[in-house]
Design a protein around this motif. Structure first.
Motif, PDB file in Angstrom:
ATOM      1  N   ARG A  63      24.934  -5.902  95.165  1.00 19.82           N
ATOM      2  CA  ARG A  63      25.955  -6.839  94.695  1.00 19.82           C
ATOM      3  C   ARG A  63      26.235  -6.478  93.240  1.00 19.82           C
ATOM      4  O   ARG A  63      25.380  -6.649  92.367  1.00 19.82           O
ATOM      5  CB  ARG A  63      25.441  -8.276  94.800  1.00 19.82           C
ATOM      6  CG  ARG A  63      26.383  -9.354  94.318  1.00 19.82           C
ATOM      7  CD  ARG A  63      25.642 -10.698  94.307  1.00 19.82           C
ATOM      8  NE  ARG A  63      26.529 -11.813  94.043  1.00 19.82           N
ATOM      9  CZ  ARG A  63      26.902 -12.227  92.841  1.00 19.82           C
ATOM     10  NH1 ARG A  63      26.476 -11.594  91.762  1.00 19.82           N
ATOM     11  NH2 ARG A  63      27.701 -13.255  92.706  1.00 19.82           N
ATOM     12  N   VAL A  64      27.425  -5.978  92.971  1.00 15.85           N
ATOM     13  CA  VAL A  64      27.763  -5.462  91.639  1.00 15.85           C
ATOM     14  C   VAL A  64      28.856  -6.326  91.020  1.00 15.85           C
ATOM     15  O   VAL A  64      29.922  -6.514  91.615  1.00 15.85           O
ATOM     16  CB  VAL A  64      28.232  -3.997  91.710  1.00 15.85           C
ATOM     17  CG1 VAL A  64      28.623  -3.493  90.330  1.00 15.85           C
ATOM     18  CG2 VAL A  64      27.139  -3.115  92.303  1.00 15.85           C
ATOM     19  N   SER A  65      28.588  -6.827  89.831  1.00 12.87           N
ATOM     20  CA  SER A  65      29.574  -7.611  89.081  1.00 12.87           C
ATOM     21  C   SER A  65      30.012  -6.788  87.874  1.00 12.87           C
ATOM     22  O   SER A  65      29.173  -6.350  87.075  1.00 12.87           O
ATOM     23  CB  SER A  65      28.943  -8.938  88.635  1.00 12.87           C
ATOM     24  OG  SER A  65      29.855  -9.686  87.862  1.00 12.87           O
ATOM     25  N   MET A  66      31.321  -6.573  87.746  1.00  7.95           N
ATOM     26  CA  MET A  66      31.844  -5.762  86.649  1.00  7.95           C
ATOM     27  C   MET A  66      33.315  -6.083  86.420  1.00  7.95           C
ATOM     28  O   MET A  66      33.907  -6.870  87.152  1.00  7.95           O
ATOM     29  CB  MET A  66      31.665  -4.270  86.953  1.00  7.95           C
ATOM     30  CG  MET A  66      32.415  -3.782  88.185  1.00  7.95           C
ATOM     31  SD  MET A  66      32.053  -2.056  88.606  1.00  7.95           S
ATOM     32  CE  MET A  66      32.496  -1.186  87.104  1.00  7.95           C
ATOM     33  N   ALA A  67      33.887  -5.492  85.394  1.00  6.66           N
ATOM     34  CA  ALA A  67      35.301  -5.728  85.110  1.00  6.66           C
ATOM     35  C   ALA A  67      36.157  -5.181  86.254  1.00  6.66           C
ATOM     36  O   ALA A  67      35.980  -4.035  86.660  1.00  6.66           O
ATOM     37  CB  ALA A  67      35.689  -5.051  83.797  1.00  6.66           C
ATOM     38  N   PRO A  68      37.085  -5.983  86.797  1.00  7.17           N
ATOM     39  CA  PRO A  68      37.885  -5.541  87.944  1.00  7.17           C
ATOM     40  C   PRO A  68      38.600  -4.215  87.726  1.00  7.17           C
ATOM     41  O   PRO A  68      38.690  -3.399  88.650  1.00  7.17           O
ATOM     42  CB  PRO A  68      38.886  -6.686  88.134  1.00  7.17           C
ATOM     43  CG  PRO A  68      38.203  -7.887  87.574  1.00  7.17           C
ATOM     44  CD  PRO A  68      37.387  -7.380  86.427  1.00  7.17           C
ATOM     45  N   PHE A  69      39.089  -3.973  86.518  1.00  8.40           N
ATOM     46  CA  PHE A  69      39.873  -2.758  86.255  1.00  8.40           C
ATOM     47  C   PHE A  69      39.042  -1.497  86.464  1.00  8.40           C
ATOM     48  O   PHE A  69      39.578  -0.445  86.820  1.00  8.40           O
ATOM     49  CB  PHE A  69      40.411  -2.802  84.822  1.00  8.40           C
ATOM     50  CG  PHE A  69      41.207  -1.586  84.434  1.00  8.40           C
ATOM     51  CD1 PHE A  69      42.496  -1.418  84.903  1.00  8.40           C
ATOM     52  CD2 PHE A  69      40.669  -0.605  83.616  1.00  8.40           C
ATOM     53  CE1 PHE A  69      43.244  -0.288  84.564  1.00  8.40           C
ATOM     54  CE2 PHE A  69      41.397   0.522  83.267  1.00  8.40           C
ATOM     55  CZ  PHE A  69      42.693   0.675  83.743  1.00  8.40           C
ATOM     56  N   ALA A 124      36.267  -1.227  88.551  1.00  5.93           N
ATOM     57  CA  ALA A 124      35.458  -1.221  89.771  1.00  5.93           C
ATOM     58  C   ALA A 124      35.785  -0.041  90.685  1.00  5.93           C
ATOM     59  O   ALA A 124      34.884   0.700  91.114  1.00  5.93           O
ATOM     60  CB  ALA A 124      35.636  -2.535  90.520  1.00  5.93           C
ATOM     61  N   HIS A 125      37.065   0.172  90.997  1.00  9.32           N
ATOM     62  CA  HIS A 125      37.390   1.241  91.940  1.00  9.32           C
ATOM     63  C   HIS A 125      37.090   2.616  91.351  1.00  9.32           C
ATOM     64  O   HIS A 125      36.759   3.557  92.078  1.00  9.32           O
ATOM     65  CB  HIS A 125      38.862   1.151  92.376  1.00  9.32           C
ATOM     66  CG  HIS A 125      39.860   1.475  91.309  1.00  9.32           C
ATOM     67  ND1 HIS A 125      40.248   0.562  90.353  1.00  9.32           N
ATOM     68  CD2 HIS A 125      40.539   2.622  91.042  1.00  9.32           C
ATOM     69  CE1 HIS A 125      41.134   1.123  89.550  1.00  9.32           C
ATOM     70  NE2 HIS A 125      41.318   2.374  89.941  1.00  9.32           N
ATOM     71  N   GLN A 126      37.176   2.733  90.024  1.00 14.06           N
ATOM     72  CA  GLN A 126      36.844   4.010  89.388  1.00 14.06           C
ATOM     73  C   GLN A 126      35.355   4.300  89.509  1.00 14.06           C
ATOM     74  O   GLN A 126      34.938   5.429  89.773  1.00 14.06           O
ATOM     75  CB  GLN A 126      37.270   3.972  87.922  1.00 14.06           C
ATOM     76  CG  GLN A 126      38.769   3.756  87.725  1.00 14.06           C
ATOM     77  CD  GLN A 126      39.126   3.401  86.285  1.00 14.06           C
ATOM     78  OE1 GLN A 126      38.283   2.950  85.510  1.00 14.06           O
ATOM     79  NE2 GLN A 126      40.395   3.584  85.934  1.00 14.06           N
ATOM     80  N   MET A 127      34.531   3.268  89.315  1.00 15.66           N
ATOM     81  CA  MET A 127      33.086   3.440  89.459  1.00 15.66           C
ATOM     82  C   MET A 127      32.731   3.819  90.889  1.00 15.66           C
ATOM     83  O   MET A 127      31.919   4.727  91.126  1.00 15.66           O
ATOM     84  CB  MET A 127      32.372   2.143  89.050  1.00 15.66           C
ATOM     85  CG  MET A 127      30.838   2.248  89.022  1.00 15.66           C
ATOM     86  SD  MET A 127      30.031   2.082  90.635  1.00 15.66           S
ATOM     87  CE  MET A 127      30.330   0.335  90.969  1.00 15.66           C
ATOM     88  N   LYS A 131      28.581   3.638  82.268  1.00 14.80           N
ATOM     89  CA  LYS A 131      29.691   4.538  81.914  1.00 14.80           C
ATOM     90  C   LYS A 131      31.058   3.932  82.209  1.00 14.80           C
ATOM     91  O   LYS A 131      32.074   4.411  81.690  1.00 14.80           O
ATOM     92  CB  LYS A 131      29.551   5.856  82.681  1.00 14.80           C
ATOM     93  CG  LYS A 131      28.365   6.704  82.245  1.00 14.80           C
ATOM     94  CD  LYS A 131      28.276   7.972  83.067  1.00 14.80           C
ATOM     95  CE  LYS A 131      27.075   8.822  82.653  1.00 14.80           C
ATOM     96  NZ  LYS A 131      26.950  10.040  83.496  1.00 14.80           N
ATOM     97  N   HIS A 132      31.088   2.900  83.053  1.00 16.85           N
ATOM     98  CA  HIS A 132      32.368   2.302  83.450  1.00 16.85           C
ATOM     99  C   HIS A 132      32.480   0.861  82.962  1.00 16.85           C
ATOM    100  O   HIS A 132      32.898  -0.033  83.693  1.00 16.85           O
ATOM    101  CB  HIS A 132      32.539   2.368  84.966  1.00 16.85           C
ATOM    102  CG  HIS A 132      32.809   3.740  85.496  1.00 16.85           C
ATOM    103  ND1 HIS A 132      31.808   4.654  85.757  1.00 16.85           N
ATOM    104  CD2 HIS A 132      33.981   4.381  85.767  1.00 16.85           C
ATOM    105  CE1 HIS A 132      32.341   5.771  86.195  1.00 16.85           C
ATOM    106  NE2 HIS A 132      33.653   5.643  86.212  1.00 16.85           N
ATOM    107  N   GLY A 133      32.124   0.631  81.728  1.00 16.72           N
ATOM    108  CA  GLY A 133      32.373  -0.668  81.114  1.00 16.72           C
ATOM    109  C   GLY A 133      31.257  -1.676  81.228  1.00 16.72           C
ATOM    110  O   GLY A 133      31.388  -2.803  80.742  1.00 16.72           O
ATOM    111  N   GLY A 134      30.141  -1.326  81.884  1.00 18.20           N
ATOM    112  CA  GLY A 134      29.020  -2.253  82.005  1.00 18.20           C
ATOM    113  C   GLY A 134      29.153  -3.194  83.189  1.00 18.20           C
ATOM    114  O   GLY A 134      30.200  -3.258  83.847  1.00 18.20           O
TER     115      GLY A 134
END
Length: 401
Positions: A297-303, A305-308, A349-352
């Motif tokens: 279950r990963v919580s991160m900035a929506p922008f 997410a798909h890049q990660m 690497k993708h915003g935390g």
């Protein structure tokens, strides 16, 4: 092993007090629907709250409900539905994902795990709706916080502090939640065939509009076939839920169609069909396969997410779907290795963000940090809280760290 099954708050208190006096740790359990989350416990005794049940106060006109901690969530939701009300934060059910029966979660577990569902975008999580608690601390002392009205907090808000503590600070005996009217009408607008990046853009556009979208999720190709008994088919589905009074919902759906008309084919899904889709998204049904394949279950900035996820797929076999406009990513590692170091490195690497291992074999759960490791300052604060509430490490020792 001894299992204690109290039926009153006084019995909970006496059990915890005995455990403190004996220095004997307890596993805190409701119906066990979330037992597989966290590090495996090595305790000789279990405090089973499944007999501590019953709604103790329900005043529909005042939008307030109190219940004993072991009361099944399904029972509470049924009572609310009969009165046209709901827990607006839509608490999820981990049971199916972890190989258990649906509907076994308890109202105490809802707060202990700070549960929420797809509507969290609009309504928040359990901690945002809790009004009051009665608990027994790891010192064997009872205390209460809050009350039975919305404006009741003075000093520290202990009710919110206990959210997401997973039974490591205190044992709930009674909880009071704010409830809200259920929506009269629910319609889901599904965009079909979008790739993850296109879906992220479409969801951002919808959430930035005046359509008051209450939920936004993206089910990539093949994942979509695993919800609503296959009713969506296997083509990717980007889902936008709109709720409220009928005429308002119709107006807002029309506005979304105009806004997103060029993004791809559009499909309207209403009523019970819509509810079933969101219930399956809420309960991670696409990954409820009876296996022990690791699920994150990963919580991160929506922008980001798909890049990660794209970067992760270049290095590991993984299935994914997105909720909360992409702010919540569910990942299933297809080859059995949780790949914890890889995933958490990519998050940095993708915003935390935060990654919690919600399903894995016991050996993996014992060896890895199941919950996101905290920065040193926050870890020190958490340790001081644990020391204050449970100095002898009696309650769920080692489950979180």
């Amino acid at each position: 092993m001894t299992t204690f099954t109290p039926t009153t708050s006084e019995e909970v208190l006496s059990t915890v007090a005995w455990a403190v006096a004996e220095g004997s740790p307890l596993e805190i359990l409701g119906h066990g629907s979330k037992r597989g989350i966290g590090r495996p416990l090595q305790t000789e005794h279990t405090l089973d709250l499944s007999k501590l049940t019953g709604v103790t106060l329900y005043e529909p006109a005042e939008l307030v409900l109190s219940a004993k901690a072991g009361t099944p969530l399904a029972e509470i939701e049924k009572l609310l539905a009969e009165n046209g009300q709901q827990l607006a934060f839509e608490p999820m059910d981990y049971g199916p994902l972890l190989g258990g029966e649906p509907g076994k979660g308890t109202i105490g577990g809802v707060l202990g795990a700070n549960l929420s569902g797809p509507r969290r975008l609009k309504a928040g999580a359990a901690r945002d709706h809790i009004l009051g608690i009665n608990v027994v601390s790891g010192r064997g002392e009872p205390f209460k916080s809050g009350g039975r009205v919305v404006k009741n907090v003075t000093g520290y808000d202990m009710s919110k502090l206990m959210a997401n503590s997973w039974g490591t600070l205190a044992v709930f005996t009674d909880v009071t939640f704010k409830v809200l009217p259920a929506a009269e009408t629910e319609v889901t607008l599904a965009l079909r065939g979008l790739l993850d990046d296109g879906a992220a853009s479409a969801m951002a556009l919808a959430l930035g509009s005046s359509a008051e979208v209450s939920s936004a999720a993206h089910l990539p190709e093949r994942v979509a076939a695993r919800v609503a008994d296959g009713a969506l088919g296997s083509e990717a589905a980007t889902l936008l839920r709109v709720e409220g009074f009928g005429p308002s919902v119709a107006y807002r759906i029309a506005a979304l169609k105009t806004l997103l008309g060029k993004a791809g084919p559009l499909e309207e899904i209403a009523g019970e069909a819509s509810q079933l889709i969101w219930r399956d998204v809420r309960d991670i049904r696409p990954f409820a396969d009876g296996s022990e394949k690791p699920v994150w279950r990963v919580s991160m900035a929506p922008f980001h997410a798909h890049q990660m996820v794209l970067t992760l797929r270049m290095q590991a076999a993984v299935s994914a779907f997105y909720d909360w406009q992409g702010g919540l990513v569910w990942l299933r590692m297809e080859e059995g290795d949780p790949e914890a170091a890889l995933l958490r490195g990519l998050l940095r690497k993708h915003g935390g963000g935060h990654a919690t291992l919600v399903r894995a074999a016991p050996a993996h759960r014992a060896a890895l940090a199941v919950f996101e490791p905290q920065p040193p300052a926050l870890a020190a604060l958490s340790q001081r809280l644990k020391q204050e509430f449970d100095p002898k490490n009696i309650l769920n020792p080692g489950r979180m760290a």
